[in-house]
Design an enzyme around this catalytic site. Sequence first.
Site, short mmCIF file in Angstrom:
data_model
loop_
_atom_site.label_atom_id
_atom_site.label_comp_id
_atom_site.label_asym_id
_atom_site.label_seq_id
_atom_site.Cartn_x
_atom_site.Cartn_y
_atom_site.Cartn_z
N GLU A 144 0.84 -1.20 0.00
CA GLU A 144 0.00 0.00 0.00
C GLU A 144 0.87 1.25 0.00
OE1 GLU A 144 -2.03 3.46 1.83
OE2 GLU A 144 -0.32 2.36 2.61
N GLU A 145 1.95 1.18 0.78
CA GLU A 145 2.72 2.39 1.07
C GLU A 145 3.29 3.08 -0.17
OE1 GLU A 145 2.62 3.95 3.66
OE2 GLU A 145 2.33 2.61 5.36
N HIS A 197 5.16 6.39 10.03
CA HIS A 197 6.30 6.33 9.08
C HIS A 197 7.65 6.64 9.72
CE1 HIS A 197 3.58 6.97 5.25
NE2 HIS A 197 3.15 5.98 6.02
#
Lengths: 471, 471
Positions: free
Chosen positions: A327-328, A426
């Site tokens: 996804e990132e 993150h």
Amino acid sequence: MKHLLAVLLCVGATSVVLAKAPSLSDADIKTAEALRDQALQDKTAYTTLESLTTEIGQRLAGSPSDARGREWAVAQFKKLGFDKVYTEEVQFPVWERGIESCEVISPFPQNLAVAALGGSVGTPPEGIQASVMEFVDFAALSAAADNAAAGKIVFVSHRMTAAKDGAGYGPAVIARVQGASVAAKKGALAILIRSIGTDYQSRSPHTGVLQYDQTTVRIPAAALSNSDADLLARMLKRGGPVNVQLKLGAQTQSQTFVGANVIGEITGSKWPDKVVLIGGHLDSWDLGTGAIDDGAGVAITMAAGALIGQLPKAPKRTVRVVAFANEEQGVYGGKAYAAAHQKQANQHLVAAESDFGADKIWRFDTAFGPNALPLVDSFMRVLAPLGIERGANDAGGGADVSPMRAFGMPTVELQQDGTHYFDIHHTENDTFDKVDPAALAQNVAAYAAFAFLAAQVDGELGPPPAPPTGR
Amino acid sequence: MKHLLAVLLCVGATSVVLAKAPSLSDADIKTAEALRDQALQDKTAYTTLESLTTEIGQRLAGSPSDARGREWAVAQFKKLGFDKVYTEEVQFPVWERGIESCEVISPFPQNLAVAALGGSVGTPPEGIQASVMEFVDFAALSAAADNAAAGKIVFVSHRMTAAKDGAGYGPAVIARVQGASVAAKKGALAILIRSIGTDYQSRSPHTGVLQYDQTTVRIPAAALSNSDADLLARMLKRGGPVNVQLKLGAQTQSQTFVGANVIGEITGSKWPDKVVLIGGHLDSWDLGTGAIDDGAGVAITMAAGALIGQLPKAPKRTVRVVAFANEEQGVYGGKAYAAAHQKQANQHLVAAESDFGADKIWRFDTAFGPNALPLVDSFMRVLAPLGIERGANDAGGGADVSPMRAFGMPTVELQQDGTHYFDIHHTENDTFDKVDPAALAQNVAAYAAFAFLAAQVDGELGPPPAPPTGR
């Protein structure tokens, strides 16, 4: 164009069922309430997340630990009693971080804590040395004249603000996503952004993906920790030139990597081909161990599915739990899922991704058709005792779900409290110790109750309103 | 033996003045109150600390930035109007951190965030690879049989507890200071300790100095972040061997370095040779920018001295502000000061070091003679409105002051609230943004009022009780 046609067709197909108002029985509500209360006492999500973060750790897409993560997910679905466990291929490029350093050379030699942005190109091995030119935000950078930053390292110093619903993210993150190409158009050699994060207590930079324009030269891009962004800003305030040397070893491998979405199912007893989809994304950034982003989402939805699977009788529809790949770095798992399942979009009653940390859910947003809106009250009967309010009917559903949403699939969002999410999002600080087991169990209770109820709905929930834009 | 004799002589000399009870005038109290109130509005300490952390940053003893820090301190004392500014030589060995990494090789490959302990030897370039043996605390390690850890990497997992007065530090820090040599005696190849720190929100290891036994083999030593200590403990709980590879490039240079204490004075108007000493230490660890440890102490005492220097009339005694060299790696600056000034010990009325962060002062501890104890009430008249309580008469005075304390010099401690000090102590997170200007100004108010009053005291404050042990 093909996509647009598909959307129109799907919306058309869904609208056929508009006449029939969907419903839930009192027995379904009772079962959902029992599931919810059981989930509040259940430790499955917490032990699942403990296992993932301890035995696998970070899961940067395409890395060896990402592959170990997939094996772990297959084994964990089986261990939790899902009756169908399989993977679906997802292809993407592999980005590697490499070394990274940022040093003020003059007038005040100091190291700055820095993290390359995901997808960034590297610098030459000797680094890029240039004076720094500050812009107070992305708009100021965008408004600058062409070549305004010629030969400079651009620094965007705008600070993100914290909010329960994460409203500060959008206005801030554009500097991370688009800053590099805009800076390149102004002649910059590299870009440093203040971390897109709300922490004050750590010197940890926040990474995250960028997007390069296809037609603009690619320049290296990195985030400074909030402390170091403050420090650089204080140096610049003194008026003279501040010269910085940036070294990034980041690169993207030339070969495409073949990863996978990992899927576990509790097969429906009445309509096994009809699906209620919940999930999270299995990949993470490499700096922490991907606990809140998004090990938590995977653990919450795995545990919710597992609890549903332990019911004496399986729900009517299939409950499909998806641990999405990568996804990132560009929603690759969600896009691959949509590409593979586009034709079955109208067999998906509803979908929801958990990807906003591990704090408590406080709001239930939907994207249902007008006919189904009265049914929100039935969901709320079970969710409200968890401290969850009714939200709006504009749910996007989450990043990995949004491509299916575009094909006319209804979605919900079980909104988590994001006040502190962007403190550690993150960063290296995204580790298991940040997770509160009680808050995690509240999430499982909401997902289990929601997914079970959805699987029991007699009728359809669509067509949803037009997808939100700009998210 | 020579030292003990000196102590006895000094105590003897001081006791001569016991008969005369020291006193302060009402006019002195009034001036001190005005100084205090002025200091609460004054920004000198904050701008001084901003300057130090922005223009110099970390000041690891013996490093180029440590040298820049000394130049900065000389210039800053002059800028702040001190009428005598000079340096006094301090010699010490130079330790370098070098590279550092810690990797779990099996069964769960993951990186652990690690920082070498100050003074540690390095590993061979290829690192040390061994299985980990956990001890729950230093006592458990000490109690182990000889060779109990043969061929292992020892891991001491004890967690420090937070407290306003820092009471958790002593019981925890012994693992950092003595752990390496004790582990070596048990046959260990290296030692990892849980960071001596109270943070949960960061993955930043806490460095700090160790002491090797002269007669024991020196093994590499490093601290894991609290998050990573948790992670390693969870891995070990699974029962099988956990193999770790530790690489440290740390080393101590063979040449002795010549640094300096930097001293600024406000010369006394009546007794210029008599001294009230306040100060902090100028050196810091290398991971942060040395803001709370101990840029704050330097800034607070510089600002306090500067405010006293702005009085229409200089105080009776000289107010001497000392920015000590290399406290962190062995109180080198404090020991050098004592060696140089031992003969003038009885010309020092009293001394106090600020070295416990930048939070508010909440307690005034003394180490005065019985005759001087009634005078504490006079100090408290000025300090109590700052929210400061009267403490005990057992003050050590601070690390750099303690060697002079041993020569019979009275001391005080203006105790800061240390509840959060060990969250960021000795980590990369020790940066300027952690400092609250209002709390810093409260510190300056207390130091300015205390130092002025002390400089006005008619009489002596000694002899102090025997120095505290085990601190």
